[in-house]
Design an enzyme around this catalytic site. Structure first.
Site, PDB file in Angstrom:
ATOM      1  N   CYS A 164       0.840  -1.198   0.000  1.00 49.94           N
ATOM      2  CA  CYS A 164       0.000   0.000   0.000  1.00 49.94           C
ATOM      3  C   CYS A 164       0.881   1.257   0.000  1.00 49.94           C
ATOM      4  O   CYS A 164       1.988   1.256   0.511  1.00 49.94           O
ATOM      5  CB  CYS A 164      -0.905   0.001   1.234  1.00 49.94           C
ATOM      6  SG  CYS A 164      -2.093   1.381   1.226  1.00 49.94           S
ATOM      7  N   ASP A 203       0.318   3.771   1.706  1.00 50.91           N
ATOM      8  CA  ASP A 203       0.227   4.356   3.048  1.00 50.91           C
ATOM      9  C   ASP A 203       1.619   4.724   3.581  1.00 50.91           C
ATOM     10  O   ASP A 203       2.529   3.902   3.576  1.00 50.91           O
ATOM     11  CB  ASP A 203      -0.444   3.337   3.980  1.00 50.91           C
ATOM     12  CG  ASP A 203      -0.818   3.939   5.315  1.00 50.91           C
ATOM     13  OD1 ASP A 203       0.071   4.502   5.990  1.00 50.91           O
ATOM     14  OD2 ASP A 203      -1.997   3.858   5.704  1.00 50.91           O
ATOM     15  N   ARG A 226       2.767   4.995   6.378  1.00 48.30           N
ATOM     16  CA  ARG A 226       3.250   4.284   7.567  1.00 48.30           C
ATOM     17  C   ARG A 226       3.860   2.929   7.233  1.00 48.30           C
ATOM     18  O   ARG A 226       4.503   2.304   8.066  1.00 48.30           O
ATOM     19  CB  ARG A 226       2.095   4.073   8.557  1.00 48.30           C
ATOM     20  CG  ARG A 226       1.488   5.354   9.063  1.00 48.30           C
ATOM     21  CD  ARG A 226       0.157   5.093   9.735  1.00 48.30           C
ATOM     22  NE  ARG A 226      -0.848   4.582   8.805  1.00 48.30           N
ATOM     23  CZ  ARG A 226      -2.084   4.244   9.159  1.00 48.30           C
ATOM     24  NH1 ARG A 226      -2.452   4.326  10.414  1.00 48.30           N
ATOM     25  NH2 ARG A 226      -2.936   3.805   8.253  1.00 48.30           N
ATOM     26  N   HIS A 272      -2.046  -4.066   4.985  1.00 47.77           N
ATOM     27  CA  HIS A 272      -1.787  -3.611   6.360  1.00 47.77           C
ATOM     28  C   HIS A 272      -3.108  -3.303   7.060  1.00 47.77           C
ATOM     29  O   HIS A 272      -4.062  -2.835   6.429  1.00 47.77           O
ATOM     30  CB  HIS A 272      -0.871  -2.378   6.361  1.00 47.77           C
ATOM     31  CG  HIS A 272      -1.509  -1.143   5.803  1.00 47.77           C
ATOM     32  ND1 HIS A 272      -2.000  -0.140   6.597  1.00 47.77           N
ATOM     33  CD2 HIS A 272      -1.763  -0.766   4.525  1.00 47.77           C
ATOM     34  CE1 HIS A 272      -2.504   0.812   5.814  1.00 47.77           C
ATOM     35  NE2 HIS A 272      -2.385   0.459   4.556  1.00 47.77           N
ATOM     36  N   CYS A 302      -5.903   0.041   6.982  1.00 46.46           N
ATOM     37  CA  CYS A 302      -5.737   0.565   5.618  1.00 46.46           C
ATOM     38  C   CYS A 302      -6.940   1.452   5.256  1.00 46.46           C
ATOM     39  O   CYS A 302      -8.088   0.998   5.278  1.00 46.46           O
ATOM     40  CB  CYS A 302      -5.618  -0.594   4.630  1.00 46.46           C
ATOM     41  SG  CYS A 302      -5.366  -0.046   2.927  1.00 46.46           S
TER      42      CYS A 302
HETATM   43 CO    CO Z   1      -3.460   1.140   2.946  1.00 46.51          CO
END
Ligand code: CO
Length: 211
Positions: free
Chosen positions: A40, A42, A44, A96, A99
Site C-alpha cells: 500500500c 500508506d 506508515r 496492512h 488501511c
Molecule cells: Co493502505
C-alpha cells in the site's frame, strides 16, 4: 522546507561510504532483486524499512490498498519486468491493518476519482460478503477484509500470463500474502497456499494452450 530531507540524504550517503567506499559504484552496476513487493502507498508502511532490506534487494510497487488490477498498465508493466527480466523468485503482496482504502470500501460513499479504484475492493467484499457480514465486531470485520484483500490480490497475480508462463517453466515466482500490523510493527504471514489455490481455479484462469 526540504532542508532536513537533503541533510538526511547527505548523512545517509556518508554512512554508506563509511562502511564501503565502493558502495555507490556497485549500486550503479545494476539490480538483481529476488523479490517483488506490492504494498500500500500508506506512508506508515515503509517497505524497505519494515523488511530491513538494502537498496537493490527488493523491486517495489505501491498503490492504494495494494491492488492488482488487470487493466492497470502500471502494475502489469511492473510484474512483467520483475518476472521476465529481473526473474524475481518471490512476489509478496503486503496489506496492512488500518488501511484507509479498505476502510473506505466498507463504507459506501461517493469518493469521486477513487470510486473506480475502490470498486476492486468492494468486489472483494462482495465475494466474501457472507463471511464478513457475519463478523459483528466492526474492527474485526475491517481486519478480515484487509486479509481477504491480500488473498484476492495474490489470486490476481496468478491470473497474469507472464506469471503463469514463468511458473510453468521454472516453478517461480512463488506468491506470498502478508499483512503489516501498524499496531505492533510486525509482519504477519497469511500462510496462503497459492499453488493449491490455483489448482482449484485452474479450469477458469489457466492460460496454457490446451493439449
Ligand atoms: Co493502505
Amino acid at each position: 522546507m526540504f532542508e532536513n530531507i537533503f541533510k538526511n540524504n547527505e548523512k545517509w550517503v556518508a554512512n554508506k561510504l563509511k562502511v564501503d567506499p565502493d558502495y555507490f559504484r556497485k549500486l550503479a552496476q545494476g539490480q538483481h532483486p529476488e523479490y517483488l513487493y506490492i504494498g500500500c502507498s500508506d506512508s506508515r508502511v515503509t517497505a524497505e524499512d519494515l523488511m530491513g532490506v538494502e537498496p537493490g534487494e527488493v523491486f517495489i510497487h505501491r498503490n492504494i490498498a495494494n491492488l492488482v488490477v488487470s487493466t492497470d498498465n502500471n502494475i502489469n508493466a511492473v510484474v512483467q519486468y520483475a518476472v521476465e527480466h529481473l526473474k524475481v523468485k518471490h512476489i509478496i503482496i503486503c496489506g496492512h491493518y488500518e488501511c484507509g482504502g479498505v476502510k473506505a470500501a466498507l463504507n459506501p460513499s461517493d469518493m469521486g476519482q477513487l470510486n473506480s479504484w475502490l470498486q476492486t475492493l468492494r468486489d472483494v467484499y462482495r465475494l466474501h460478503q457472507r463471511e464478513l457480514d457475519a463478523i459483528t465486531d466492526v474492527q474485526k470485520r475491517f481486519d478480515r477484509l484487509v486479509e481477504l484483500n491480500v488473498r484476492e490480490q495474490c489470486i490476481n497475480i496468478i491470473k497474469i500470463d507472464h506469471v503463469q508462463k514463468s511458473w510453468y517453466k521454472t516453478g517461480y515466482p512463488q506468491i506470498w500474502g502478508w499483512v503489516f500490523d501498524v499496531h505492533t510493527g510486525k509482519i504477519k504471514d497469511l500462510e496462503l497456499k497459492m499453488e493449491e489455490e490455483f489448482s482449484s481455479i485452474r479450469n477458469i484462469y489457466d492460460l496454457r494452450p490446451l493439449g
